[in-house]
Design an enzyme around this catalytic site. Structure first.
Site, PDB file in Angstrom:
ATOM      1  N   PHE A  12       0.835  -1.210   0.000  1.00 48.24           N
ATOM      2  CA  PHE A  12       0.000   0.000   0.000  1.00 48.24           C
ATOM      3  C   PHE A  12       0.873   1.264   0.000  1.00 48.24           C
ATOM      4  CE2 PHE A  12      -2.462   2.726   3.247  1.00 48.24           C
ATOM      5  CZ  PHE A  12      -3.035   3.513   2.267  1.00 48.24           C
ATOM      6  N   ILE A  13       1.583   1.516   1.083  1.00 46.41           N
ATOM      7  CA  ILE A  13       2.354   2.767   1.178  1.00 46.41           C
ATOM      8  C   ILE A  13       3.564   2.716   0.241  1.00 46.41           C
ATOM      9  CG2 ILE A  13       3.633   4.299   2.736  1.00 46.41           C
ATOM     10  CD1 ILE A  13       1.927   3.084   5.048  1.00 46.41           C
ATOM     11  N   ASP A  34      10.406  -6.856  -3.134  1.00 47.21           N
ATOM     12  CA  ASP A  34       9.170  -7.242  -2.468  1.00 47.21           C
ATOM     13  C   ASP A  34       8.971  -8.754  -2.613  1.00 47.21           C
ATOM     14  OD1 ASP A  34       6.390  -5.365  -1.715  1.00 47.21           O
ATOM     15  OD2 ASP A  34       6.211  -7.544  -1.886  1.00 47.21           O
ATOM     16  N   ALA A  83       9.014  -2.884   3.865  1.00 50.39           N
ATOM     17  CA  ALA A  83       8.488  -4.262   3.857  1.00 50.39           C
ATOM     18  C   ALA A  83       8.167  -4.694   5.284  1.00 50.39           C
ATOM     19  CB  ALA A  83       9.510  -5.211   3.239  1.00 50.39           C
ATOM     20  N   THR A 131       5.687   2.914  12.746  1.00 43.66           N
ATOM     21  CA  THR A 131       4.293   3.243  13.068  1.00 43.66           C
ATOM     22  C   THR A 131       4.183   3.935  14.426  1.00 43.66           C
ATOM     23  OG1 THR A 131       2.214   2.181  13.724  1.00 43.66           O
ATOM     24  CG2 THR A 131       4.152   0.835  13.881  1.00 43.66           C
ATOM     25  N   ASP A 132       3.100   4.691  14.606  1.00 39.61           N
ATOM     26  CA  ASP A 132       2.851   5.302  15.921  1.00 39.61           C
ATOM     27  C   ASP A 132       2.409   4.261  16.947  1.00 39.61           C
ATOM     28  OD1 ASP A 132       0.297   4.764  14.947  1.00 39.61           O
ATOM     29  OD2 ASP A 132      -0.506   6.768  15.332  1.00 39.61           O
ATOM     30  N   GLU A 133       2.092   3.032  16.471  1.00 36.38           N
ATOM     31  CA  GLU A 133       1.557   2.022  17.405  1.00 36.38           C
ATOM     32  C   GLU A 133       2.612   1.557  18.412  1.00 36.38           C
ATOM     33  OE1 GLU A 133      -1.065  -0.834  15.553  1.00 36.38           O
ATOM     34  OE2 GLU A 133      -1.533   0.541  13.935  1.00 36.38           O
ATOM     35  N   TYR A 157       2.036  -7.038  16.452  1.00 35.99           N
ATOM     36  CA  TYR A 157       2.489  -6.164  15.359  1.00 35.99           C
ATOM     37  C   TYR A 157       3.328  -5.017  15.906  1.00 35.99           C
ATOM     38  CZ  TYR A 157       2.280  -2.256  12.049  1.00 35.99           C
ATOM     39  OH  TYR A 157       2.609  -1.179  11.241  1.00 35.99           O
ATOM     40  N   SER A 160       6.660  -6.043  17.281  1.00 35.12           N
ATOM     41  CA  SER A 160       7.676  -6.369  16.264  1.00 35.12           C
ATOM     42  C   SER A 160       8.225  -5.087  15.635  1.00 35.12           C
ATOM     43  CB  SER A 160       7.099  -7.308  15.199  1.00 35.12           C
ATOM     44  OG  SER A 160       6.123  -6.647  14.423  1.00 35.12           O
ATOM     45  N   LYS A 161       7.367  -4.090  15.432  1.00 39.76           N
ATOM     46  CA  LYS A 161       7.850  -2.827  14.866  1.00 39.76           C
ATOM     47  C   LYS A 161       8.733  -2.096  15.887  1.00 39.76           C
ATOM     48  CE  LYS A 161       7.034  -1.201  11.358  1.00 39.76           C
ATOM     49  NZ  LYS A 161       7.650  -1.355  10.006  1.00 39.76           N
ATOM     50  N   TYR A 214     -15.546  -3.135  15.598  1.00 40.39           N
ATOM     51  CA  TYR A 214     -15.083  -3.842  16.801  1.00 40.39           C
ATOM     52  C   TYR A 214     -15.558  -3.123  18.063  1.00 40.39           C
ATOM     53  CZ  TYR A 214     -11.641  -6.101  13.642  1.00 40.39           C
ATOM     54  OH  TYR A 214     -11.027  -6.788  12.625  1.00 40.39           O
ATOM     55  N   ARG A 221      -8.419   6.761  15.977  1.00 34.21           N
ATOM     56  CA  ARG A 221      -7.205   6.715  15.163  1.00 34.21           C
ATOM     57  C   ARG A 221      -7.023   8.071  14.486  1.00 34.21           C
ATOM     58  NH1 ARG A 221      -6.876   2.932  17.932  1.00 34.21           N
ATOM     59  NH2 ARG A 221      -6.479   0.745  17.412  1.00 34.21           N
TER      60      ARG A 221
HETATM   61  P1  NAD Z   1       1.346  -3.569   3.295  1.00 33.97           P
HETATM   62  O1  NAD Z   1       1.021  -4.792   4.097  1.00 33.97           O
HETATM   63  O2  NAD Z   1       0.319  -2.996   2.389  1.00 33.97           O
HETATM   64  O3  NAD Z   1       2.629  -3.864   2.387  1.00 33.97           O
HETATM   65  C1  NAD Z   1       3.748  -4.554   2.876  1.00 33.97           C
HETATM   66  C2  NAD Z   1       4.596  -4.966   1.684  1.00 33.97           C
HETATM   67  O4  NAD Z   1       5.752  -5.664   2.194  1.00 33.97           O
HETATM   68  C3  NAD Z   1       3.885  -5.926   0.730  1.00 33.97           C
HETATM   69  O5  NAD Z   1       4.106  -5.534  -0.604  1.00 33.97           O
HETATM   70  C4  NAD Z   1       4.538  -7.277   1.018  1.00 33.97           C
HETATM   71  O6  NAD Z   1       4.556  -8.142  -0.099  1.00 33.97           O
HETATM   72  C5  NAD Z   1       5.944  -6.858   1.440  1.00 33.97           C
HETATM   73  N1  NAD Z   1       6.573  -7.857   2.310  1.00 33.97           N
HETATM   74  C6  NAD Z   1       6.028  -8.448   3.407  1.00 33.97           C
HETATM   75  N2  NAD Z   1       6.896  -9.354   3.926  1.00 33.97           N
HETATM   76  C7  NAD Z   1       8.027  -9.297   3.159  1.00 33.97           C
HETATM   77  C8  NAD Z   1       9.263  -9.981   3.198  1.00 33.97           C
HETATM   78  N3  NAD Z   1       9.523 -10.911   4.126  1.00 33.97           N
HETATM   79  N4  NAD Z   1      10.204  -9.670   2.275  1.00 33.97           N
HETATM   80  C9  NAD Z   1       9.953  -8.733   1.310  1.00 33.97           C
HETATM   81  N5  NAD Z   1       8.777  -8.077   1.207  1.00 33.97           N
HETATM   82  C10 NAD Z   1       7.817  -8.353   2.127  1.00 33.97           C
HETATM   83  O7  NAD Z   1       1.871  -2.515   4.358  1.00 33.97           O
HETATM   84  P2  NAD Z   1       1.732  -0.932   4.364  1.00 33.97           P
HETATM   85  O8  NAD Z   1       0.461  -0.579   5.019  1.00 33.97           O
HETATM   86  O9  NAD Z   1       2.047  -0.402   3.023  1.00 33.97           O
HETATM   87  O10 NAD Z   1       2.913  -0.558   5.370  1.00 33.97           O
HETATM   88  C11 NAD Z   1       4.237  -0.337   4.892  1.00 33.97           C
HETATM   89  C12 NAD Z   1       5.125   0.034   6.064  1.00 33.97           C
HETATM   90  O11 NAD Z   1       4.628   1.205   6.688  1.00 33.97           O
HETATM   91  C13 NAD Z   1       5.187  -1.050   7.136  1.00 33.97           C
HETATM   92  O12 NAD Z   1       6.508  -1.101   7.617  1.00 33.97           O
HETATM   93  C14 NAD Z   1       4.235  -0.541   8.214  1.00 33.97           C
HETATM   94  O13 NAD Z   1       4.627  -0.996   9.480  1.00 33.97           O
HETATM   95  C15 NAD Z   1       4.427   0.952   8.077  1.00 33.97           C
HETATM   96  N6  NAD Z   1       3.252   1.774   8.484  1.00 33.97           N
HETATM   97  C16 NAD Z   1       2.005   1.514   7.978  1.00 33.97           C
HETATM   98  C17 NAD Z   1       0.947   2.346   8.331  1.00 33.97           C
HETATM   99  C18 NAD Z   1      -0.437   2.127   7.765  1.00 33.97           C
HETATM  100  O14 NAD Z   1      -1.369   2.832   8.138  1.00 33.97           O
HETATM  101  N7  NAD Z   1      -0.638   1.192   6.830  1.00 33.97           N
HETATM  102  C19 NAD Z   1       1.157   3.409   9.201  1.00 33.97           C
HETATM  103  C20 NAD Z   1       2.439   3.642   9.690  1.00 33.97           C
HETATM  104  C21 NAD Z   1       3.488   2.830   9.310  1.00 33.97           C
HETATM  105  P1  TYD Z   2      -6.952  -1.157  11.082  1.00 33.30           P
HETATM  106  O1  TYD Z   2      -7.332  -0.577   9.772  1.00 33.30           O
HETATM  107  O2  TYD Z   2      -6.773  -2.638  11.186  1.00 33.30           O
HETATM  108  O3  TYD Z   2      -5.643  -0.391  11.570  1.00 33.30           O
HETATM  109  P2  TYD Z   2      -4.914  -0.409  13.035  1.00 33.30           P
HETATM  110  O4  TYD Z   2      -5.450  -1.519  13.836  1.00 33.30           O
HETATM  111  O5  TYD Z   2      -3.479  -0.611  12.664  1.00 33.30           O
HETATM  112  O6  TYD Z   2      -5.195   0.942  13.621  1.00 33.30           O
HETATM  113  O7  TYD Z   2      -8.060  -0.749  12.143  1.00 33.30           O
HETATM  114  C1  TYD Z   2      -8.381   0.614  12.371  1.00 33.30           C
HETATM  115  C2  TYD Z   2      -9.364   0.666  13.525  1.00 33.30           C
HETATM  116  O8  TYD Z   2     -10.578   0.063  13.101  1.00 33.30           O
HETATM  117  C3  TYD Z   2      -8.912  -0.128  14.741  1.00 33.30           C
HETATM  118  O9  TYD Z   2      -9.330   0.553  15.919  1.00 33.30           O
HETATM  119  C4  TYD Z   2      -9.644  -1.457  14.608  1.00 33.30           C
HETATM  120  C5  TYD Z   2     -10.944  -1.065  13.921  1.00 33.30           C
HETATM  121  N1  TYD Z   2     -11.514  -2.064  13.021  1.00 33.30           N
HETATM  122  C6  TYD Z   2     -12.879  -2.370  13.098  1.00 33.30           C
HETATM  123  O10 TYD Z   2     -13.622  -1.823  13.946  1.00 33.30           O
HETATM  124  N2  TYD Z   2     -13.404  -3.286  12.224  1.00 33.30           N
HETATM  125  C7  TYD Z   2     -12.624  -3.913  11.284  1.00 33.30           C
HETATM  126  O11 TYD Z   2     -13.153  -4.762  10.518  1.00 33.30           O
HETATM  127  C8  TYD Z   2     -11.234  -3.588  11.199  1.00 33.30           C
HETATM  128  C9  TYD Z   2     -10.343  -4.265  10.198  1.00 33.30           C
HETATM  129  C10 TYD Z   2     -10.733  -2.645  12.089  1.00 33.30           C
END
Ligand code: NAD
Ligand code: TYD
Length: 351
Positions: A12-13, A34, A83, A131-133, A157, A160-161, A214, A221
């Site tokens: 995604f990002i 990837d 990744a 992540t902020d988590e 999650y 691990s981060k 949930y 968030r």
């Molecule tokens: P995502 O799950 O959409 O994408 C993760 C990508 O990593 C995928 O393309 C996957 O194929 C690849 N990947 C997973 N395991 C791998 C491995 N072992 N080797 C190589 N590639 C691998 O995740 P995202 O939401 O795009 O998040 C990207 C990064 O940003 C992550 O590090 C996440 O912790 C961080 N992040 C995400 C958010 C969010 O809101 N989604 C917010 C803050 C930080």
């Molecule tokens: P999510 O998109 O999984 O991100 P994160 O847990 O990393 O913040 O969830 C966002 C918020 O939405 C979180 O408080 C959990 C809630 N949630 C639901 O209420 N229903 C759902 O089906 C999902 C996936 C998340």
């Protein structure tokens, strides 16, 4: 010419970061590494896949030999590491996958960079996207996460981060690896995998399926448009201070139930359905185990020191997002049916 490794660029990002770097910096060579897990989808990058400064490599960051060889082959100047296994609910059912990719995978990249750059760290940069988590949950509505907030991860999650963040900092202090870390709030936008709240809700409204909320939907968030996160990554990669951490957020907090209601309203308007139709699909379900109550970022540091700020108001970002999903229903159908994986598995052999 700079050669930059972006990991997780099919996700995604990562896909937004790859697109930004490939198009904005034709003088850079971008290598997107990837594994193409369920979350990796090269359909996210079809518009730039033939760019002369772009290469895709399928591979696993958990495979240390493979990573070492990749660094030897390419002699990267910089790494932007995205990744990861990224979904909290999956981390509750399969925590070890998160330990492997997020912790071991990050350490493999750190080791490879350390070896590759040992004689010349100058001009190099290892950027870890986090992540902020990692900061845990907030209870006091006046409180925000600062860069100095102590870590208190509560899900596998976020644990691990947090662990990977600590390793990145440790390599910075111990081996003088030129590291920088950002911790960002919840992203939303195009290419968002429909296991996460907003794309799941959009998908389910389209298909008249229940909208699972949930608990009582009162968790909060902070939401940031993904392109603004990619812009922040560009800013920190180029101008961030080595060894520093920057929080990234949208100053845009929403209770889950309120954001779900807003998506329902927006979708009803876009689909020409009677107002209130989608809301009827809301279904309260069992709460997530250890569900963090509230995340909220104070992004003052990156705004004051590096001049970044979100470019979009949330309502505008949400409308763009809903429009993107409505215009890309084939993408959504391929992702939910798993078809995208069959196609790309045939194209790229496993290494
Ligand atoms: P995502 O799950 O959409 O994408 C993760 C990508 O990593 C995928 O393309 C996957 O194929 C690849 N990947 C997973 N395991 C791998 C491995 N072992 N080797 C190589 N590639 C691998 O995740 P995202 O939401 O795009 O998040 C990207 C990064 O940003 C992550 O590090 C996440 O912790 C961080 N992040 C995400 C958010 C969010 O809101 N989604 C917010 C803050 C930080
Ligand atoms: P999510 O998109 O999984 O991100 P994160 O847990 O990393 O913040 O969830 C966002 C918020 O939405 C979180 O408080 C959990 C809630 N949630 C639901 O209420 N229903 C759902 O089906 C999902 C996936 C998340």
């Amino acid at each position: 010419m700079k050669k930059i490794l972006i990991t997780g660029g099919a996700g995604f990002i990562g896909s937004h970061v790859v697109r930004l770097f490939v198009t904005k910096y034709p003088q850079y060579q971008i290598v997107n590494l990837d594994k193409l897990t369920y979350a990796g989808n090269l359909a996210n990058l079809t518009d730039i896949e033939n760019a002369p400064n772009y290469t895709f490599v399928k591979g696993d960051i958990v495979d240390a030999d493979f990573i070492d060889n990749l660094f030897t082959e390419h002699q990267f100047d910089g790494v932007i590491h995205l990744a990861a296994e990224s979904h909290v609910d999956r981390s509750i059912t399969d925590p070890m996958a998160f330990v492997m990719t997020n912790v071991i995978g990050t350490c493999n990249l750190l080791n490879a960079a350390k070896t590759s750059w040992k004689d010349k760290m100058e001009g190099k940069r290892f950027y870890h996207v986090s992540t902020d988590e990692v900061y845990g949950e907030l209870h006091n509505p006046e409180e925000f996460f600062l860069e100095t907030t102590p870590y208190d991860p509560r899900s596998p999650y976020s644990a691990s981060k947090a662990s990977s963040d600590h390793f990145v900092r440790a390599y910075g202090s111990t081996y003088k690896l030129p590291v920088v870390i950002t911790n960002c709030s919840n992203n939303y936008g195009p290419n968002h995998f429909p296991e996460k709240l907003l794309p799941l809700i959009i998908h389910n409204i389209l298909h008249n399926k229940p909208l699972p909320v949930y608990g009582k939907g009162e968790n909060v968030r902070d939401w940031l448009f993904v392109v603004d996160h990619a812009r922040a990554i560009d800013t920190v990669f180029h101008d961030g201070k080595i060894g520093d951490t920057y929080n990234i957020g949208g100053f845009n907090e929403w209770k889950n139930i309120d954001i779900v209601m807003l998506v329902c309203k927006t979708m009803d308007e876009k689909l020409g359905r009677e107002a209130g139709t989608s809301e009827k699909l809301i279904t309260y379900v069992t709460d997530r185990a250890g569900h963090d109550l509230r995340y909220a970022i104070d992004a003052t540091k990156i705004m004051n020191e590096l001049g970044w700020k979100p470019s979009l108001q949330f309502e505008e970002g949400l409308e763009k997002t809903v429009d993107w999903f409505l215009n890309n229903q084939e993408w959504l159908d391929n992702v939910t049916s798993g078809n995208y994986q069959k196609y790309y598995t045939e194209m790229y052999t496993n290494r």
